[in-house]
Write an enzyme that holds these catalytic residues in place. Sequence first.
Site, mmCIF file in Angstrom:
data_model
loop_
_atom_site.group_PDB
_atom_site.id
_atom_site.type_symbol
_atom_site.label_atom_id
_atom_site.label_comp_id
_atom_site.label_asym_id
_atom_site.label_seq_id
_atom_site.Cartn_x
_atom_site.Cartn_y
_atom_site.Cartn_z
ATOM 1 N N GLN A 18 0.809 -1.219 0.000
ATOM 2 C CA GLN A 18 0.000 0.000 0.000
ATOM 3 C C GLN A 18 0.846 1.273 0.000
ATOM 4 O O GLN A 18 0.348 2.337 -0.329
ATOM 5 C CB GLN A 18 -0.951 -0.019 1.207
ATOM 6 C CG GLN A 18 -1.995 -1.123 1.083
ATOM 7 C CD GLN A 18 -2.897 -1.226 2.301
ATOM 8 O OE1 GLN A 18 -2.559 -1.912 3.271
ATOM 9 N NE2 GLN A 18 -4.023 -0.550 2.264
ATOM 10 N N ASN A 153 -1.338 -10.911 8.087
ATOM 11 C CA ASN A 153 -2.354 -9.910 8.336
ATOM 12 C C ASN A 153 -3.719 -10.409 7.878
ATOM 13 O O ASN A 153 -3.880 -10.811 6.722
ATOM 14 C CB ASN A 153 -2.035 -8.628 7.558
ATOM 15 C CG ASN A 153 -3.089 -7.568 7.765
ATOM 16 O OD1 ASN A 153 -3.194 -7.000 8.845
ATOM 17 N ND2 ASN A 153 -3.900 -7.306 6.738
ATOM 18 N N GLU A 154 -4.667 -10.371 8.787
ATOM 19 C CA GLU A 154 -6.060 -10.695 8.450
ATOM 20 C C GLU A 154 -6.204 -11.911 7.544
ATOM 21 O O GLU A 154 -6.754 -11.802 6.441
ATOM 22 C CB GLU A 154 -6.761 -9.490 7.813
ATOM 23 C CG GLU A 154 -6.877 -8.307 8.743
ATOM 24 C CD GLU A 154 -7.731 -7.169 8.178
ATOM 25 O OE1 GLU A 154 -8.111 -7.216 7.000
ATOM 26 O OE2 GLU A 154 -8.022 -6.227 8.934
#
Length: 408
Positions: A18, A153-154
Site C-alpha cells: 500500500q 495480516n487478516e
Amino acid sequence: MTTFPDGFLWGASTAGHQVEGNNINSDWWAREGKMPGMEPSGDACDSYHRYGEDIDLLADAGLTSYRFSLEWSRIEPKKGQFSNAELAHYRRMIEKCFARGVTPVVTLQHFTTPQWFAEQGGWTSPDALDLFVRYADRATAILDGVEWVVTMNEPNMQAAIMTAMRRMQEQQSEKWQSPTVDGDGDGDGEEKKSHSKFLEYADPEIGRMFVRIHHAARAVLREKTDAKVGWTVAAGALTALPGGEEKLREIRYGKEDVYWEGARGDDFVGVQAYSSQQVDADGLVPHPPHPDNTLVGTAYRPDSLAMAVRHAWEVSGGTPILVTENGIATRDDAQRIRYMEAALAGLGEAMGEGIDVLGYLHWSLLDNYEWGHWEPTFGLIAVDRETFARTPKPSLGWLGGVARTGRI
Ligand code: FCB
C-alpha cells in the site's frame, strides 16, 4: 479522563504494497489494471525509498511504534530464489526504527503473495505451508532485536476474498470488488448489497488451513528469534438483530472465530476494527447511505474497537491484545480525531474490565493505496501523489500528544 499504562505502544501501521510502490512481482500487481474498476498501485507513496522520512515524522510526533510489512515477493521474487539485498533493505528499516527509539512491529505477509506462489495455487496449493515457513525462516535473519512479529495480516479477510474469488470464477464475473471499499460499481445500491454478500462467507476449512500455516511459522519464529509472535484478525464487531442470533454465530465462526481460536497460545493477537455491522436471519445487513458514513461506505462506529477487543479476548481465551489497526477513511481530519478519541475512550473502558491490551497502532500512518482505490484516505499524514511530499495532519499531532501523556 482515560489513562493508559507506561510502556503501552503508541503507533501507526502501514503495509508494503500500500505504500512502497512498484511491488512488481506480487499477485496484486499482476491483478491491477486487468480488472475493471481497479486502480493500480504504481509508485504508491514511494515509501520503499522514503521510509526514513516516514519513520522520522512518526517519531517526531511522539509515537513510539511503527508497524510495517515485509514484501515476500521482493524477498523471494522467484520460487526458491531469495534476495539478500531486499532482506538488507528491510533490516535498514528496522535499524532506522531503533535509531529513533521506535519499536518495530513487523508483519511477514500483508495480503500480497509472490505472483509465482499465486500461479501455483496460492494458499491452497499442497506445499503452501512449507513455502511460507521457508520464507519466514529466511526472514528471521533480519529480525534480531525485533520484539513483535505478525505472521499474517487478516488471514480471515484473505479467506473471505478467496471464497468470493472462487464464486466470481464460477459466475464468470470479472468486475473488481475491493475487499475493504464498499460500493464499487455505478452506485445504484445493488453494489452495496453485493459487497455485503461478497465477503459474507469465509470457508472455515480455509481458516483451519491458515491456522496450521500460522502455527508452523510461529514455531520457526520462536525457535530462531526472541520476538513475541501473533497474527492479526479483521474484527467485524457484528451484532444480531432480533431473529439473527443463529445466523450471527454461523457467519462469525467462519469469518472470525476460527482465527481468534487459532490465536490461543500466541504471545499476542492483533485486533483490527473499523466499524460494526448487523446480522439478521438472512445474513449481513447492508449498511444504508448516511452523512456520517466513511469513504469506504461503512458506518461511523468508533465503539467497534471496544466491542472487537472484548470479543477477541473472550474467544482467544485471554490472549494479550495489541490493537494493530483502527482508523477511519475520511477527508475530514477533525472527524478522524473525534473517532480516535471515542475509540480510545472505549478501549480504556475495556482495559478497566481487566482485558490486557498492550498498545494501539492506528491505521494508517499515510494516505495510501486502498486495495484498488486511491480515494479513501485513512492517513495521519497526507501524501502528494505526484511529488510524494508528506504533510502531517492535525490528527498525527493529536495522537502523538496522547502518546506523550498516556491520557485522553
Ligand atoms: C484492513 C487492511 C489494511 C487496510 C485497512 C483499511 O482490512 O488490513 O491493509 O486496507 O483494512
